[in-house]
Design a protein around this motif. Sequence first.
Motif, PDB file in Angstrom:
ATOM      1  N   ASN A  18      12.419 -20.330   5.728  1.00  0.00           N
ATOM      2  CA  ASN A  18      12.166 -21.208   6.605  1.00  0.00           C
ATOM      3  C   ASN A  18      12.391 -22.688   6.485  1.00  0.00           C
ATOM      4  O   ASN A  18      12.240 -23.580   7.525  1.00  0.00           O
ATOM      5  N   GLN A  19      12.197 -23.124   5.401  1.00  0.00           N
ATOM      6  CA  GLN A  19      12.795 -24.346   4.773  1.00  0.00           C
ATOM      7  C   GLN A  19      13.355 -24.186   3.428  1.00  0.00           C
ATOM      8  O   GLN A  19      13.419 -23.422   2.906  1.00  0.00           O
ATOM      9  N   ILE A  20      14.239 -25.396   3.335  1.00  0.00           N
ATOM     10  CA  ILE A  20      15.051 -25.508   1.958  1.00  0.00           C
ATOM     11  C   ILE A  20      14.142 -26.505   1.194  1.00  0.00           C
ATOM     12  O   ILE A  20      13.419 -27.423   1.460  1.00  0.00           O
ATOM     13  N   GLY A  21      14.416 -26.076  -0.198  1.00  0.00           N
ATOM     14  CA  GLY A  21      13.314 -26.675  -1.241  1.00  0.00           C
ATOM     15  C   GLY A  21      14.472 -26.932  -2.304  1.00  0.00           C
ATOM     16  O   GLY A  21      15.276 -26.649  -2.442  1.00  0.00           O
ATOM     17  N   ASP A  49      10.844 -34.436   1.917  1.00  0.00           N
ATOM     18  CA  ASP A  49      10.807 -33.678   3.388  1.00  0.00           C
ATOM     19  C   ASP A  49      11.626 -32.239   3.141  1.00  0.00           C
ATOM     20  O   ASP A  49      12.830 -32.553   2.613  1.00  0.00           O
ATOM     21  N   PHE A  50      11.044 -31.426   3.717  1.00  0.00           N
ATOM     22  CA  PHE A  50      11.700 -30.110   3.595  1.00  0.00           C
ATOM     23  C   PHE A  50      11.557 -29.524   5.082  1.00  0.00           C
ATOM     24  O   PHE A  50      10.634 -29.456   5.650  1.00  0.00           O
ATOM     25  N   ASP A  51      12.883 -29.226   5.483  1.00  0.00           N
ATOM     26  CA  ASP A  51      13.017 -28.606   6.874  1.00  0.00           C
ATOM     27  C   ASP A  51      13.991 -26.953   6.660  1.00  0.00           C
ATOM     28  O   ASP A  51      14.360 -27.002   5.416  1.00  0.00           O
ATOM     29  N   ARG A  52      14.358 -26.822   7.641  1.00  0.00           N
ATOM     30  CA  ARG A  52      15.211 -25.554   7.880  1.00  0.00           C
ATOM     31  C   ARG A  52      16.622 -25.728   7.228  1.00  0.00           C
ATOM     32  O   ARG A  52      17.061 -24.931   6.795  1.00  0.00           O
ATOM     33  N   ASP A  53      17.178 -27.186   7.320  1.00  0.00           N
ATOM     34  CA  ASP A  53      18.603 -27.407   7.076  1.00  0.00           C
ATOM     35  C   ASP A  53      18.715 -27.944   5.602  1.00  0.00           C
ATOM     36  O   ASP A  53      19.600 -27.842   5.065  1.00  0.00           O
ATOM     37  N   ALA A  55      16.623 -30.459   2.250  1.00  0.00           N
ATOM     38  CA  ALA A  55      15.377 -31.038   1.390  1.00  0.00           C
ATOM     39  C   ALA A  55      15.786 -32.454   1.119  1.00  0.00           C
ATOM     40  O   ALA A  55      16.878 -32.644   0.726  1.00  0.00           O
ATOM     41  N   ARG A  74      21.600 -30.142   1.000  1.00  0.00           N
ATOM     42  CA  ARG A  74      21.918 -29.329   2.290  1.00  0.00           C
ATOM     43  C   ARG A  74      22.899 -28.240   1.840  1.00  0.00           C
ATOM     44  O   ARG A  74      24.161 -28.135   1.750  1.00  0.00           O
TER      45      ARG A  74
END
Length: 117
Positions: A18-21, A49-53, A55, A74
């Motif tokens: 669900n998110q990249i870390g 900030d961590f989102d789907r594509d 961090a 990315r």
Amino acid sequence: MSTPVGGTVLSFPGARPNQIGFARDELMRILDLYGRMVAAGEWRDYAMDFDRDAASFAAFRRAAERPQARVEKRPSLRNKQGMWTLFGEHGQVLKRGHELGGVLAPLERRLVKAIED
């Protein structure tokens, strides 16, 4: 809710997270640099900030300003230009690469200059 057989939770094959870390060693390297920049008086605040594509880690001189530097991970660019990117204060790409250490090098050099002054 039932417990999986053997107590092991398996992810669904082919499912994207669900998110990249950041991995622990990556985050430790970034936070180590951040701590040294704080000690040198260059940075005072940070945001992650961590989102789907991607961090990202952004460092600020003051909280009300735009970030002085931003490091982005990315993974979709891993096989192209490298998954790491360093952005400057105005959003310009300062460095891209496959390894975090090489991408952080310009900030490390700035730290050396700040300490020598």
